[in-house]
Every structure is written in C-alpha cells, then in structure tokens.
Scaffold this active site. Structure first.
Site, PDB file in Angstrom:
ATOM      1  N   ARG A  54      57.125  29.595  57.225  1.00  0.00           N
ATOM      2  CA  ARG A  54      56.965  29.888  55.802  1.00  0.00           C
ATOM      3  C   ARG A  54      56.819  28.560  55.043  1.00  0.00           C
ATOM      4  O   ARG A  54      57.780  28.075  54.429  1.00  0.00           O
ATOM      5  CB  ARG A  54      58.150  30.712  55.302  1.00  0.00           C
ATOM      6  CG  ARG A  54      58.263  32.066  55.984  1.00  0.00           C
ATOM      7  CD  ARG A  54      59.428  32.876  55.444  1.00  0.00           C
ATOM      8  NE  ARG A  54      60.712  32.385  55.892  1.00  0.00           N
ATOM      9  CZ  ARG A  54      61.357  32.804  56.976  1.00  0.00           C
ATOM     10  NH1 ARG A  54      60.802  33.731  57.741  1.00  0.00           N
ATOM     11  NH2 ARG A  54      62.531  32.321  57.306  1.00  0.00           N
ATOM     12  N   ASP A  56      55.999  25.593  52.436  1.00  0.00           N
ATOM     13  CA  ASP A  56      56.267  25.501  51.001  1.00  0.00           C
ATOM     14  C   ASP A  56      54.990  25.368  50.182  1.00  0.00           C
ATOM     15  O   ASP A  56      53.909  25.098  50.718  1.00  0.00           O
ATOM     16  CB  ASP A  56      57.138  24.271  50.709  1.00  0.00           C
ATOM     17  CG  ASP A  56      58.544  24.405  51.254  1.00  0.00           C
ATOM     18  OD1 ASP A  56      58.977  25.542  51.507  1.00  0.00           O
ATOM     19  OD2 ASP A  56      59.212  23.366  51.414  1.00  0.00           O
ATOM     20  N   TYR A 114      54.636  18.842  63.070  1.00  0.00           N
ATOM     21  CA  TYR A 114      54.228  18.538  61.703  1.00  0.00           C
ATOM     22  C   TYR A 114      53.807  17.081  61.619  1.00  0.00           C
ATOM     23  O   TYR A 114      54.313  16.230  62.356  1.00  0.00           O
ATOM     24  CB  TYR A 114      55.388  18.740  60.723  1.00  0.00           C
ATOM     25  CG  TYR A 114      55.706  20.171  60.382  1.00  0.00           C
ATOM     26  CD1 TYR A 114      55.152  20.782  59.254  1.00  0.00           C
ATOM     27  CD2 TYR A 114      56.583  20.921  61.159  1.00  0.00           C
ATOM     28  CE1 TYR A 114      55.460  22.090  58.926  1.00  0.00           C
ATOM     29  CE2 TYR A 114      56.887  22.233  60.842  1.00  0.00           C
ATOM     30  CZ  TYR A 114      56.328  22.807  59.722  1.00  0.00           C
ATOM     31  OH  TYR A 114      56.626  24.104  59.396  1.00  0.00           O
ATOM     32  N   ARG A 201      60.098  16.776  55.240  1.00  0.00           N
ATOM     33  CA  ARG A 201      59.871  16.011  54.011  1.00  0.00           C
ATOM     34  C   ARG A 201      61.042  15.072  53.707  1.00  0.00           C
ATOM     35  O   ARG A 201      60.838  13.971  53.178  1.00  0.00           O
ATOM     36  CB  ARG A 201      59.621  16.967  52.844  1.00  0.00           C
ATOM     37  CG  ARG A 201      58.275  17.681  52.940  1.00  0.00           C
ATOM     38  CD  ARG A 201      58.165  18.826  51.952  1.00  0.00           C
ATOM     39  NE  ARG A 201      58.341  18.370  50.586  1.00  0.00           N
ATOM     40  CZ  ARG A 201      58.512  19.196  49.555  1.00  0.00           C
ATOM     41  NH1 ARG A 201      58.542  20.518  49.751  1.00  0.00           N
ATOM     42  NH2 ARG A 201      58.657  18.710  48.337  1.00  0.00           N
TER      43      ARG A 201
END
Length: 260
Positions: A54, A56, A114, A201
């Site tokens: 999910r 952002d 990622y 992040r």
C-alpha cells in the site's frame, strides 16, 4: 449454472505523482480506485483489487503486485492488454496471469525491493523532479554505504517506523542495503522481507544525514538499539521512492515477519 471464479494476479507499474497512494481513501484519487473502476467496466462485474504494497501518496512503482477475483471468460493473460487500453498513461499493467484461488500477495514469503533516489547537484534538473529528491549539499556516498551495512540482517526497526503505526511487530529482516552513485544520482537500494510504515523513507533521511556529516556511520547501531523514532533522521520526501518489485519465494527458502 454458476460461473467459475478465477483469481488473477497483475504486476502494476505507476507514476505516483498524481495519486494519494495505493489504497482507496476519501480525500483523493488512488491507484487502487482507478484499477477497480476500469476493471469493473472492462469485465462487466464489480471488481476489487488487493495490492501487495500500500504505497504512500507520491510514491512510484515498477512492480507492485495485485490480485482480484473474476468470473470473466477472458483469458487472464489477455486482461493486461485490454486494461491498458483504458488506463491513464501513468498506470500500466506489466503482466497478468491466473494464480491459485488461495494465492495472496501479502501472505507469501517474499523479498521486496525499494530504491530511493537523490539528485545530488548544485541545481535542480527539471526532468528528474518527479522521481528524485533534490539535495544540493554534497553527500559522502562512502560514509552512506558504510552506514547502510549496519541495517542489514534481522533487527527491531522501531526507530525507523512512523509513530503510531499499527503493527504486531517492528522486527524485520533486511537482506541487502546499498548506496551507489552514478553521475548526479545517489541510489539507496533496500531489499527486505517487509517494511514498516515510512521505513525506507526514514532510512533514506537518516543516510542523508550520514552523508552530510550529522551522523557517523557507526551510530546506526545506536539508533537501532534506541527503538525510538526520535533517534533516527527525518522522513525523506515520498517522490524519491520507487518500489522496484517483489520476488516470491518458496516456503523453505526464506522466513518472513509478514509484509506491509
């Protein structure tokens, strides 16, 4: 006679700039909402997709995985071709195929990768404004690389998780974490069995502080041990983050804490 239900898996790439993330929500358009609407129209039935990650608002993806159930007679591998004719240009299904009825993208043993990209130069580059975070102060990539190694392995990543995130455990396994530079782009690449809310992040924000000299590479150990969000660096902006893809593993190959 009841129609036979089949489960379809899709690999979805998207530019997240114009979307409020993956999951349907009331305050803006999302990737999931767009897929649901166009699949329902294409197949003539109410379709609800479920995504593996999910992501952002503003985050991009080259390989998010989603499933849905359908009674359509259209072959699963043809759905991607038909759906892409309807989707906006910033969402493209890279593949579709049929999977077993009990296959679920969130409950399989997997490795997610990622990349966080930083444009590290004196002035902005307009063509990279949507998929890199511009940072004009010079960053020490060698220091960032040394710090990244401390994140590898199984750790409690509570310091790298957004406050008030609702998860059963903040323990995750990072299989690889590297920092490389090509021209003006610094790439932080992280592969793990699952990620906490804002985890990549926050890792990026912390490694940027390492590269800028505010944190020494060895301090990553202390940040992990603190289990305190305040100990880590800031949360880097969403638009620098891209979900690269998910590799699904055999049960015997990999352990997992569950994925988010």
């Amino acid at each position: 006679m009841e129609k036979e239900v089949k489960r379809v898996k899709m690999i979805v790439a998207y530019d997240g700039t114009n979307y409020k993330g993956w999951q349907v929500q009331p305050n803006g358009i999302t990737i999931e909402e767009v897929l649901n609407r166009h699949l329902s129209s294409l197949l003539g039935e109410e379709i609800t997709v479920t995504g593996a990650s999910r992501t952002d608002s503003g985050v991009h993806s080259l390989g998010n995985v989603a499933i849905f159930d359908t009674t359509t007679r259209m072959p699963a591998d043809k759905i991607s071709f038909a759906l892409n004719q309807r989707l906006p240009e910033d969402i493209v299904v890279q593949d579709s195929c049929e999977v077993p009825a009990d296959w679920h993208p969130r409950y399989q043993n997997s490795r997610k990768t990622y990349e966080y990209r930083i444009l590290n130069r004196t002035f902005r580059m307009p063509t990279r404004r949507l998929d890199t975070y511009f940072y004009h102060h010079s960053l020490d990539v060698e220091k960032m690389s040394r710090a990244a190694v401390y994140l590898e392995g199984e750790h409690d990543f509570k310091s790298f998780c957004a406050v008030n995130a609702q998860v059963k455990t903040t323990v995750r396994t990072i299989y690889a974490c590297s920092v490389t530079k090509a021209d003006d782009i610094i790439t932080i690449r992280v592969t793990g069995n699952g990620f906490l809310y804002n985890m990549v992040r926050i890792i990026a924000g912390t490694l940027i502080q390492v590269g800028g000299g505010q944190i020494e590479p060895e301090q990553i150990e202390q940040i992990l041990a603190a289990r305190d969000r305040e100990a880590a660096g800031p949360t880097a902006p969403a638009h620098g983050l891209t979900m690269m893809g998910i590799e699904y593993m055999e049960e015997k190959d990999i352990d997992t804490q569950g994925v988010v």
